[in-house]
Design a protein around this motif. Structure first.
Motif, PDB file in Angstrom:
ATOM      1  N   HIS A  81      38.451  35.451  45.586  1.00 38.25           N
ATOM      2  CA  HIS A  81      39.843  35.819  45.848  1.00 38.25           C
ATOM      3  C   HIS A  81      40.196  37.113  45.113  1.00 38.25           C
ATOM      4  CE1 HIS A  81      44.067  35.064  46.877  1.00 38.25           C
ATOM      5  NE2 HIS A  81      44.334  35.529  45.671  1.00 38.25           N
ATOM      6  N   THR A  82      39.804  37.208  43.852  1.00 38.67           N
ATOM      7  CA  THR A  82      40.152  38.373  43.040  1.00 38.67           C
ATOM      8  C   THR A  82      39.502  39.636  43.584  1.00 38.67           C
ATOM      9  OG1 THR A  82      40.352  36.951  41.086  1.00 38.67           O
ATOM     10  CG2 THR A  82      40.118  39.313  40.701  1.00 38.67           C
ATOM     11  N   TRP A  83      38.202  39.565  43.902  1.00 37.35           N
ATOM     12  CA  TRP A  83      37.477  40.740  44.407  1.00 37.35           C
ATOM     13  C   TRP A  83      38.031  41.186  45.750  1.00 37.35           C
ATOM     14  CZ3 TRP A  83      34.801  44.065  41.826  1.00 37.35           C
ATOM     15  CH2 TRP A  83      33.917  44.936  42.463  1.00 37.35           C
ATOM     16  N   SER A  84      38.506  40.219  46.553  1.00 33.68           N
ATOM     17  CA  SER A  84      39.036  40.561  47.875  1.00 33.68           C
ATOM     18  C   SER A  84      40.333  41.347  47.789  1.00 33.68           C
ATOM     19  CB  SER A  84      39.258  39.282  48.705  1.00 33.68           C
ATOM     20  OG  SER A  84      40.373  38.544  48.216  1.00 33.68           O
ATOM     21  N   LEU A  85      40.971  41.354  46.595  1.00 30.66           N
ATOM     22  CA  LEU A  85      42.229  42.071  46.432  1.00 30.66           C
ATOM     23  C   LEU A  85      42.033  43.559  46.168  1.00 30.66           C
ATOM     24  CD1 LEU A  85      44.236  39.535  44.213  1.00 30.66           C
ATOM     25  CD2 LEU A  85      44.399  39.890  46.682  1.00 30.66           C
ATOM     26  N   GLY A 220      25.389  35.703  44.066  1.00 31.55           N
ATOM     27  CA  GLY A 220      26.513  36.205  44.847  1.00 31.55           C
ATOM     28  C   GLY A 220      27.692  35.264  44.921  1.00 31.55           C
ATOM     29  N   ARG A 221      28.838  35.843  45.266  1.00 30.28           N
ATOM     30  CA  ARG A 221      30.031  35.063  45.536  1.00 30.28           C
ATOM     31  C   ARG A 221      29.835  34.326  46.862  1.00 30.28           C
ATOM     32  NH1 ARG A 221      31.330  40.258  45.011  1.00 30.28           N
ATOM     33  NH2 ARG A 221      31.975  40.263  47.196  1.00 30.28           N
ATOM     34  N   TYR A 222      30.836  33.599  47.302  1.00 30.86           N
ATOM     35  CA  TYR A 222      30.725  32.870  48.567  1.00 30.86           C
ATOM     36  C   TYR A 222      30.744  33.805  49.769  1.00 30.86           C
ATOM     37  CZ  TYR A 222      31.633  28.540  45.981  1.00 30.86           C
ATOM     38  OH  TYR A 222      31.567  27.489  45.117  1.00 30.86           O
ATOM     39  N   LEU A 223      31.552  34.878  49.668  1.00 34.91           N
ATOM     40  CA  LEU A 223      31.823  35.691  50.852  1.00 34.91           C
ATOM     41  C   LEU A 223      31.471  37.154  50.635  1.00 34.91           C
ATOM     42  CD1 LEU A 223      35.383  34.292  51.709  1.00 34.91           C
ATOM     43  CD2 LEU A 223      33.209  33.632  52.785  1.00 34.91           C
ATOM     44  N   ASP A 224      30.920  37.774  51.680  1.00 31.20           N
ATOM     45  CA  ASP A 224      30.860  39.234  51.720  1.00 31.20           C
ATOM     46  C   ASP A 224      32.267  39.761  51.970  1.00 31.20           C
ATOM     47  OD1 ASP A 224      28.067  39.633  51.411  1.00 31.20           O
ATOM     48  OD2 ASP A 224      27.754  39.080  53.503  1.00 31.20           O
ATOM     49  N   PHE A 227      33.921  45.788  52.193  1.00 35.09           N
ATOM     50  CA  PHE A 227      33.510  46.963  51.442  1.00 35.09           C
ATOM     51  C   PHE A 227      32.339  46.687  50.504  1.00 35.09           C
ATOM     52  CE2 PHE A 227      36.581  44.675  48.972  1.00 35.09           C
ATOM     53  CZ  PHE A 227      36.124  44.762  47.662  1.00 35.09           C
ATOM     54  N   ASP A 228      31.834  45.438  50.484  1.00 37.69           N
ATOM     55  CA  ASP A 228      30.858  45.083  49.456  1.00 37.69           C
ATOM     56  C   ASP A 228      30.099  43.825  49.874  1.00 37.69           C
ATOM     57  OD1 ASP A 228      29.625  45.374  46.931  1.00 37.69           O
ATOM     58  OD2 ASP A 228      30.939  43.856  46.073  1.00 37.69           O
ATOM     59  N   THR A 229      28.864  43.697  49.392  1.00 40.85           N
ATOM     60  CA  THR A 229      28.095  42.477  49.619  1.00 40.85           C
ATOM     61  C   THR A 229      28.430  41.448  48.543  1.00 40.85           C
ATOM     62  OG1 THR A 229      26.252  43.377  48.336  1.00 40.85           O
ATOM     63  CG2 THR A 229      26.191  43.684  50.728  1.00 40.85           C
ATOM     64  N   ARG A 230      28.065  40.210  48.809  1.00 39.75           N
ATOM     65  CA  ARG A 230      28.461  39.136  47.890  1.00 39.75           C
ATOM     66  C   ARG A 230      27.674  39.169  46.584  1.00 39.75           C
ATOM     67  NH1 ARG A 230      27.202  34.095  51.624  1.00 39.75           N
ATOM     68  NH2 ARG A 230      27.857  35.635  53.155  1.00 39.75           N
ATOM     69  N   ASN A 231      26.418  39.648  46.620  1.00 39.47           N
ATOM     70  CA  ASN A 231      25.640  39.716  45.380  1.00 39.47           C
ATOM     71  C   ASN A 231      25.597  41.151  44.872  1.00 39.47           C
ATOM     72  OD1 ASN A 231      23.931  40.619  47.462  1.00 39.47           O
ATOM     73  ND2 ASN A 231      22.115  40.119  46.257  1.00 39.47           N
ATOM     74  N   ALA A 232      25.196  41.298  43.602  1.00 34.07           N
ATOM     75  CA  ALA A 232      25.214  42.609  42.963  1.00 34.07           C
ATOM     76  C   ALA A 232      23.928  42.776  42.154  1.00 34.07           C
ATOM     77  CB  ALA A 232      26.437  42.741  42.064  1.00 34.07           C
ATOM     78  N   PRO A 233      22.809  43.157  42.810  1.00 25.98           N
ATOM     79  CA  PRO A 233      21.529  43.243  42.105  1.00 25.98           C
ATOM     80  C   PRO A 233      21.536  44.174  40.895  1.00 25.98           C
ATOM     81  CG  PRO A 233      21.206  43.388  44.477  1.00 25.98           C
ATOM     82  CD  PRO A 233      22.681  43.463  44.243  1.00 25.98           C
TER      83      PRO A 233
END
Length: 301
Positions: A81-85, A220-224, A227-233
């Motif tokens: 939720h936070t990242w989606s903002l 990763g988070r639940y959702l892509d 602007f960004d993918t769910r995981n962050a290698p």
């Protein structure tokens, strides 16, 4: 008229993150006071004291539901939720394939600053015993945990973008994020992405990391997001080798936006093996920057 007052009261209560005023009154205390004045001014018998208390308590309930993710025991849900903002706070990120490294850097820094400075007492509201003090205490406990893990996650993400920004700044300047990271995946298109071959760690081998934060970065988070993918290698790799304290120390070398001075300071702070691994991967994706990246890596030896 009293129905209109009811609707407006509940709508206003959903304005988040407001604290007490100089007299110590909460947003809901002030709301109740204004509702009382309206009732008296327009002679609305439907808005007697019991009705006003009920309305404001219902408003508190809606406000708390609106921010319920802060008190979720599912940290991935909170961060989704936070990242989606971020696109709400940064118009540039609404252009999914065109936003630049600096755009994402500044947006992530803005969100990290917000979470780091958020006062627990302004997230959830109570009015005349509803929710109860015990319920508010539980909300605060869960919110504190989510903010702690959320800030660690945001700092790791911010550092990963700052490192990319440092390479960009020192090899020709800012450019679209996809230029350095690879294109965002879609149903019809897949491309190489930065960090896909980076080492992964077993949590038992890490020091100074939060397991939930590392898992969220790595798995990763639940959702892509658009602007960004769910995981962050890259974020997971940096967090794994540096830990929370190391990430904070690295960010102390940064400026936002990054300058040539801060870019060199950040890359020199990291081990040459780390910088070389990241730089070589960027060079394979940003092919027109390969030569200046190789030259930069030589200078940093």
């Amino acid at each position: 008229l009293h129905k209109l007052a009811l609707i407006l009261t509940i709508m206003e209560a959903t304005i988040p993150f407001r604290g007490q005023d100089e007299t110590g009154k909460s947003p809901l205390d002030r709301l109740f006071h204004r509702l009382t004045r309206i009732s008296e001014k327009y002679d609305l018998p439907e808005l007697n004291e019991d009705a006003r208390i009920d309305i404001v308590q219902r408003a508190a309930d809606l406000s708390n539901r609106n921010l319920g993710n802060f008190a979720s025991d599912d940290h991935a849900f909170f961060l989704d939720h936070t990242w989606s903002l971020l696109p709400e706070r940064s118009a540039a990120l609404r252009r999914s394939y065109l936003y630049t490294v600096e755009d994402l850097c500044l947006a992530t820094k803005d969100m990290e600053d917000f979470l780091s400075n958020l006062d627990l007492n302004v997230v959830f509201l109570s009015f005349r015993g509803l929710p109860t003090a015990e319920e508010i205490d539980k909300y605060h406990e869960l919110t504190a945990t989510n903010l702690r893990k959320g800030c660690a996650y945001m700092r790791a993400k911010l550092l990963s973008v700052a490192v990319i920004s440092a390479f960009a700044t020192l090899t020709g300047g800012d450019a679209p994020m996809s230029f350095f990271m690879g294109d965002l995946p879609s149903l019809n298109h897949q491309s190489d992405r930065l960090g896909e071959t980076f080492p992964k760690f077993e949590f038992k081998d890490l020091n100074g990391c939060d397991e939930d934060v590392y898992d969220l970065l790595n798995e990763g988070r639940y959702l892509d997001q658009s602007f960004d993918t769910r995981n962050a290698p890259l974020g997971a790799y940096l967090y794994g080798i540096l830990g929370d304290k190391g990430v904070i120390a690295a960010l102390d070398k940064c400026e936002f936006p990054m300058t040539e001075l801060s870019s060199r300071a950040l890359l020199k702070f990291l081990s040459i093996d780390t910088v070389t691994l990241i730089g070589n991967d960027i060079a394979q994706i940003a092919v027109s920057r390969e030569e200046p990246i190789r030259e930069l890596l030589q200078q940093l030896q």
